[in-house]
Design an enzyme around this catalytic site. Structure first.
Site, PDB file in Angstrom:
ATOM      1  N   TYR A 225     -14.621  53.660  -8.007  1.00  0.00           N
ATOM      2  CA  TYR A 225     -15.127  52.837  -9.055  1.00  0.00           C
ATOM      3  C   TYR A 225     -16.363  52.151  -8.867  1.00  0.00           C
ATOM      4  O   TYR A 225     -16.574  50.894  -9.507  1.00  0.00           O
ATOM      5  CB  TYR A 225     -14.046  52.100  -9.742  1.00  0.00           C
ATOM      6  CG  TYR A 225     -13.078  53.220 -10.403  1.00  0.00           C
ATOM      7  CD1 TYR A 225     -13.076  53.556 -11.573  1.00  0.00           C
ATOM      8  CD2 TYR A 225     -11.743  53.596  -9.691  1.00  0.00           C
ATOM      9  CE1 TYR A 225     -12.012  54.456 -12.201  1.00  0.00           C
ATOM     10  CE2 TYR A 225     -10.751  54.313 -10.141  1.00  0.00           C
ATOM     11  CZ  TYR A 225     -11.052  54.840 -11.197  1.00  0.00           C
ATOM     12  OH  TYR A 225     -10.013  55.726 -11.655  1.00  0.00           O
ATOM     13  N   HIS A 384     -11.047  66.532 -27.564  1.00  0.00           N
ATOM     14  CA  HIS A 384     -10.739  65.809 -26.404  1.00  0.00           C
ATOM     15  C   HIS A 384     -11.339  66.870 -25.351  1.00  0.00           C
ATOM     16  O   HIS A 384     -12.244  66.406 -24.447  1.00  0.00           O
ATOM     17  CB  HIS A 384      -9.527  65.453 -26.267  1.00  0.00           C
ATOM     18  CG  HIS A 384      -9.148  64.796 -24.738  1.00  0.00           C
ATOM     19  ND1 HIS A 384      -9.289  63.485 -24.519  1.00  0.00           N
ATOM     20  CD2 HIS A 384      -8.771  65.393 -23.591  1.00  0.00           C
ATOM     21  CE1 HIS A 384      -9.104  63.237 -23.233  1.00  0.00           C
ATOM     22  NE2 HIS A 384      -8.742  64.531 -22.740  1.00  0.00           N
ATOM     23  N   GLU A 385     -10.738  68.018 -25.333  1.00  0.00           N
ATOM     24  CA  GLU A 385     -11.055  68.823 -24.481  1.00  0.00           C
ATOM     25  C   GLU A 385     -12.712  69.400 -24.336  1.00  0.00           C
ATOM     26  O   GLU A 385     -13.318  69.492 -23.264  1.00  0.00           O
ATOM     27  CB  GLU A 385     -10.252  70.145 -24.490  1.00  0.00           C
ATOM     28  CG  GLU A 385      -8.741  69.935 -24.244  1.00  0.00           C
ATOM     29  CD  GLU A 385      -8.381  69.068 -22.928  1.00  0.00           C
ATOM     30  OE1 GLU A 385      -9.191  69.414 -21.902  1.00  0.00           O
ATOM     31  OE2 GLU A 385      -7.416  68.469 -22.893  1.00  0.00           O
ATOM     32  N   HIS A 388     -14.840  67.028 -22.228  1.00  0.00           N
ATOM     33  CA  HIS A 388     -14.983  67.418 -20.953  1.00  0.00           C
ATOM     34  C   HIS A 388     -15.789  68.736 -20.600  1.00  0.00           C
ATOM     35  O   HIS A 388     -16.911  68.729 -19.741  1.00  0.00           O
ATOM     36  CB  HIS A 388     -13.712  68.086 -20.101  1.00  0.00           C
ATOM     37  CG  HIS A 388     -12.530  66.938 -20.361  1.00  0.00           C
ATOM     38  ND1 HIS A 388     -12.837  65.735 -19.483  1.00  0.00           N
ATOM     39  CD2 HIS A 388     -11.329  66.673 -20.670  1.00  0.00           C
ATOM     40  CE1 HIS A 388     -11.740  64.867 -19.660  1.00  0.00           C
ATOM     41  NE2 HIS A 388     -10.700  65.695 -20.192  1.00  0.00           N
ATOM     42  N   GLU A 412     -12.669  61.140 -19.495  1.00  0.00           N
ATOM     43  CA  GLU A 412     -11.663  61.144 -20.724  1.00  0.00           C
ATOM     44  C   GLU A 412     -12.185  60.681 -21.646  1.00  0.00           C
ATOM     45  O   GLU A 412     -11.297  60.717 -22.826  1.00  0.00           O
ATOM     46  CB  GLU A 412     -10.447  60.566 -20.132  1.00  0.00           C
ATOM     47  CG  GLU A 412      -9.937  60.981 -18.717  1.00  0.00           C
ATOM     48  CD  GLU A 412      -9.383  62.639 -19.079  1.00  0.00           C
ATOM     49  OE1 GLU A 412      -9.191  62.994 -19.988  1.00  0.00           O
ATOM     50  OE2 GLU A 412      -9.432  63.391 -18.041  1.00  0.00           O
ATOM     51  N   HIS A 512       1.171  64.584 -15.505  1.00  0.00           N
ATOM     52  CA  HIS A 512       0.285  64.327 -14.263  1.00  0.00           C
ATOM     53  C   HIS A 512       0.951  63.747 -13.021  1.00  0.00           C
ATOM     54  O   HIS A 512       0.319  63.558 -11.996  1.00  0.00           O
ATOM     55  CB  HIS A 512      -0.391  62.900 -14.902  1.00  0.00           C
ATOM     56  CG  HIS A 512      -1.202  63.456 -16.156  1.00  0.00           C
ATOM     57  ND1 HIS A 512      -0.668  63.499 -17.504  1.00  0.00           N
ATOM     58  CD2 HIS A 512      -2.614  63.597 -16.458  1.00  0.00           C
ATOM     59  CE1 HIS A 512      -1.428  64.066 -18.471  1.00  0.00           C
ATOM     60  NE2 HIS A 512      -2.606  64.059 -18.039  1.00  0.00           N
ATOM     61  N   ARG A 521      -7.339  56.438 -15.357  1.00  0.00           N
ATOM     62  CA  ARG A 521      -8.536  56.977 -16.046  1.00  0.00           C
ATOM     63  C   ARG A 521      -8.413  56.988 -17.617  1.00  0.00           C
ATOM     64  O   ARG A 521      -9.266  56.801 -18.365  1.00  0.00           O
ATOM     65  CB  ARG A 521      -8.836  58.406 -15.712  1.00  0.00           C
ATOM     66  CG  ARG A 521      -7.661  59.239 -15.888  1.00  0.00           C
ATOM     67  CD  ARG A 521      -7.950  60.680 -15.306  1.00  0.00           C
ATOM     68  NE  ARG A 521      -8.256  60.705 -14.216  1.00  0.00           N
ATOM     69  CZ  ARG A 521      -8.352  62.075 -13.288  1.00  0.00           C
ATOM     70  NH1 ARG A 521      -8.576  63.027 -13.792  1.00  0.00           N
ATOM     71  NH2 ARG A 521      -8.714  61.950 -11.889  1.00  0.00           N
TER      72      ARG A 521
HETATM   73  O1  X8Z Z   1      -3.696  64.950 -20.318  1.00  0.00           O
HETATM   74  C1  X8Z Z   1      -4.609  64.674 -21.394  1.00  0.00           C
HETATM   75  C2  X8Z Z   1      -5.551  65.657 -21.916  1.00  0.00           C
HETATM   76  C3  X8Z Z   1      -6.057  66.288 -20.696  1.00  0.00           C
HETATM   77  S1  X8Z Z   1      -7.139  65.534 -19.524  1.00  0.00           S
HETATM   78  C4  X8Z Z   1      -4.806  66.513 -23.010  1.00  0.00           C
HETATM   79  N1  X8Z Z   1      -4.336  63.367 -21.922  1.00  0.00           N
HETATM   80  C5  X8Z Z   1      -3.264  62.276 -21.341  1.00  0.00           C
HETATM   81  C6  X8Z Z   1      -1.945  62.616 -21.867  1.00  0.00           C
HETATM   82  O2  X8Z Z   1      -1.665  64.003 -22.382  1.00  0.00           O
HETATM   83  O3  X8Z Z   1      -1.149  62.381 -21.255  1.00  0.00           O
HETATM   84  C7  X8Z Z   1      -5.199  62.954 -23.115  1.00  0.00           C
HETATM   85  C8  X8Z Z   1      -4.455  61.647 -23.575  1.00  0.00           C
HETATM   86  C9  X8Z Z   1      -3.651  61.267 -22.180  1.00  0.00           C
HETATM   87 ZN    ZN Z   2      -8.765  64.780 -20.774  1.00  0.00          ZN
END
Ligand code: X8Z
Ligand code: ZN
Length: 614
Positions: A225, A384-385, A388, A412, A512, A521
């Protein structure tokens, strides 16, 4: 797929960087003897790693793409091997880069590239080949386990099995306490088998991080960062302190409504049980809108019903999102995007449904991978996608190591910024909802709906990495993984769950964690997107409150936005932020200003209530 840890969802985050083959002299990369180490040699070295990166990148992307869209033992093996080659290349290249660390007169771009080289993966591997291989195999296995996760009421009977989509539907649509609890607990069984792998994963990533000169994996994540890891941690705390009162007001009001609904089944300590929030991770409470709508009947914000009624399929929904970006002056998506993306869940195989955006080759083969259903959440996720995707297209002209977000929170925030322009007037202009008059009651309804998504997310966005940072640095030990998780869930979100034990591994039920995507992020993005939105609205000449602004069709806003995207990660993010917004600091005032009407209203409602949790 992402190219560095700075990118989005992709497994690839875990696995990013180029798969390198056929380069035997890697240990002596650049041929740098003490004598030849000068600024020119450093520049040559940087040119060479950029070339190698670009050349090997498509093979890794393809292996990852296949592993995510055809989950089976073979695709897992191939992806793990591709990742392993990439991680080996990073080990060797970083080792070779050490001689250039303090070359006098080195140009700024080369110096920046060498710094970024250490941050090219969120899972740096040990240089020991066997342990590197073990790490790559664990990463691929955890991802596949999550992607194919199912809960079966009767383990012997396939017909009783439900996947994440089906279990999530119960939480979203069914307000029955027991049905929700059953679905919530069911999904949280899928991650139990991951715990052993995760313990080992942490050991191996820590070893790889130490070889790069970081104290542990968490410190390495915080190093990306353009400030010290300690400064970055303080920044995230500062931002959280700014928004915490807004979250607490919302928590109090929603807790009150749930108390009215569920009576004495609600815990007495003031927390909200995770399973009644309408979302598997309690990170988005939009499903509870009907319970907390400030002025029922004043507005029709039922976009779920509108999308269903519109008959749009996944492609039509995506075209609709693309239209927003092209209305800003950005290019149309290539035909290959529509041919090669995975828009819906295939019937005949397991896939990772968690949405992601991929740059396959750094020259226009961009794709999304989703399991789109015709509902509002998915519709918004497409926007959102595409954020990216447009970032990829905008920075493809840069050297590979600069092809990234200014920081990962920027990546993001792009699509989410666009999402803030999906105002009722935009939605009515595209024929989704009837035109509605603006009035204070309608405004409060709209703000409540958006806050259940955006404000609710903030503590969740922060705590995931609070947990992982503490896991990496040893403050949370394996025998306390779950307990540490629930302490943070309670502390930040005011959420609880009964009966969890160390048999469970609840962090692993969130994509994640097995996917090894750093999560801060998203916390940053939820603050930045309001800063970006404000800057774009200013560029568009918008007057009046921020929540009434949509930049749809505005070329002046689009030009400013695109200029930011084209910068990629070629300079410190503070400069890039300043170019767009006039300030070089992340700051929550924009989100607080945005929701000021709601905050006032919530505080009136909460007067005399017993707010907060123990
Ligand atoms: O993972 C994502 C996106 C892909 S980068 C769908 N997001 C996080 C989640 O789903 O936990 C977007 C918001 C937060
Ligand atoms: Zn995303």
């Amino acid at each position: 797929m992402t190219r560095t840890l700075l990118l989005p969802a992709l497994i690839a985050v875990a696995l990013s960087g180029p798969a390198q083959s056929g380069s035997a002299d890697a240990g002596n990369r650049g041929g740098a003897s003490a004598k030849s180490v000068d600024a020119a040699a450093a520049r040559d070295f940087v040119a060479r790693i950029n070339d190698e990166y670009r050349a090997s990148y498509p093979e890794l992307s393809s292996a990852q793409w296949i592993a995510s869209t055809y989950i089976n033992g073979d695709s897992q093996l191939v992806a793990a091997k591709a990742n392993e080659r990439n991680l080996a290349w990073l080990n060797q290249t970083n080792e070779a880069a050490k001689v250039f660390a303090s070359v006098p007169g080195i140009d700024a771009a080369s110096a920046r590239t060498l710094g970024l080289l250490k941050l090219q993966t969120a899972m740096p591997a040990p240089s020991d080949a066997a342990r590197r291989s073990e790490l790559a195999a664990i990463a691929a296995r955890m991802e596949a386990l999550y992607g194919s996760g199912k809960h079966c009421g009767d383990p012997g009977n396939e017909a009783t099995c439900r996947d994440l989509g089906e279990l999530s539907d119960v939480l979203y649509k069914d307000r029955d306490w027991d049905a929700q609890l059953d679905a919530w607990r069911g999904w949280h069984t899928i991650s139990r088998p991951m715990r052993r792998d995760y313990v080992r994963f942490v050991e191996l990533v820590n070893e790889g991080s130490r070889e790069l000169g970081f104290a542990n994996g968490g410190e390495m994540w915080r190093a990306g960062y353009d400030m010290s890891p300690a400064e970055f941690e303080a920044e995230t705390d500062r931002l959280w302190d700014q928004v915490k009162p807004l979250y607490e007001s919302l928590h109090c009001h929603v807790r009150h409504a749930l108390g009215t609904r569920y009576g004495d089944r609600m815990p007495e300590d003031g927390t909200i049980p995770a399973h009644v929030t309408g979302n598997m991770w309690a990170q988005d409470w939009s499903a509870l809108y009907p319970l907390v709508e400030p002025y029922p009947g004043v507005t029709s914000l039922d976009v779920d019903a509108a999308i269903e009624a519109s008959g749009m399929d996944a492609t039509a929904m995506t075209r609709r999102a693309e239209d927003f970006y092209t209305s800003l002056g950005m290019p149309a998506l290539p035909a290959s995007f529509y041919q090669r993306s995975q828009f819906t869940k295939p019937a005949d195989r397991e896939v990772v449904c968690h949405a992601s955006a991929w740059d396959m080759d750094m020259q226009g083969d961009v794709r999304i991978k989703m399991c789109i259903k015709p509902n509002e959440e998915e519709f918004r996720t497409i926007y959102h996608e595409l954020g990216h995707i447009y970032y990829y297209l905008a920075y493809n002209a840069l050297p590979p190591l600069f092809q990234n977000g200014a920081h990962d929170g920027f990546h993001e925030a792009i699509g989410d910024t666009v999402m803030l322009s999906l105002t009722p007037s935009y939605l009515s202009s595209i024929g989704l909802v009837p035109a509605a008059a603006e009035n204070p009651q309608a405004t409060l309804n709209e703000q409540m709906k958006l806050a259940l998504e955006k404000v609710v997310f903030l503590p969740f966005g922060k705590l995931i990495d609070q947990w992982r940072w503490a896991v990496f640095d040893g403050r949370i030990k394996p025998e306390r993984y779950n307990d540490g998780w629930w302490q943070l869930r309670r502390q930040y979100q005011g959420i609880s769950a009964e009966g969890r034990t160390e048999e469970d591994f609840d962090p692993g039920a969130k994509y994640h964690v097995p996917g090894n995507t750093p999560y801060t992020r998203y916390f940053l993005a939820h603050i930045l997107q309001f800063q970006f939105h404000k800057a774009l609205c200013d560029a568009a000449g918008h007057t009046g409150p921020l929540h009434t602004c949509s930049v749809y069709g505005n070329k002046a806003a689009g030009e400013k936005f695109w200029a930011m995207l084209q910068r990629g990660n070629s300079q410190p993010w503070q400069l890039t932020l300043r170019e767009l917004t006039g300030t070089g600091q992340m700051d929550a005032s924009a989100i607080l200003d945005y929701f000021a009407p709601l905050k006032t209203w919530l505080d009136e409602q909460n007067a005399g209530r017993d707010c907060g949790w123990r």
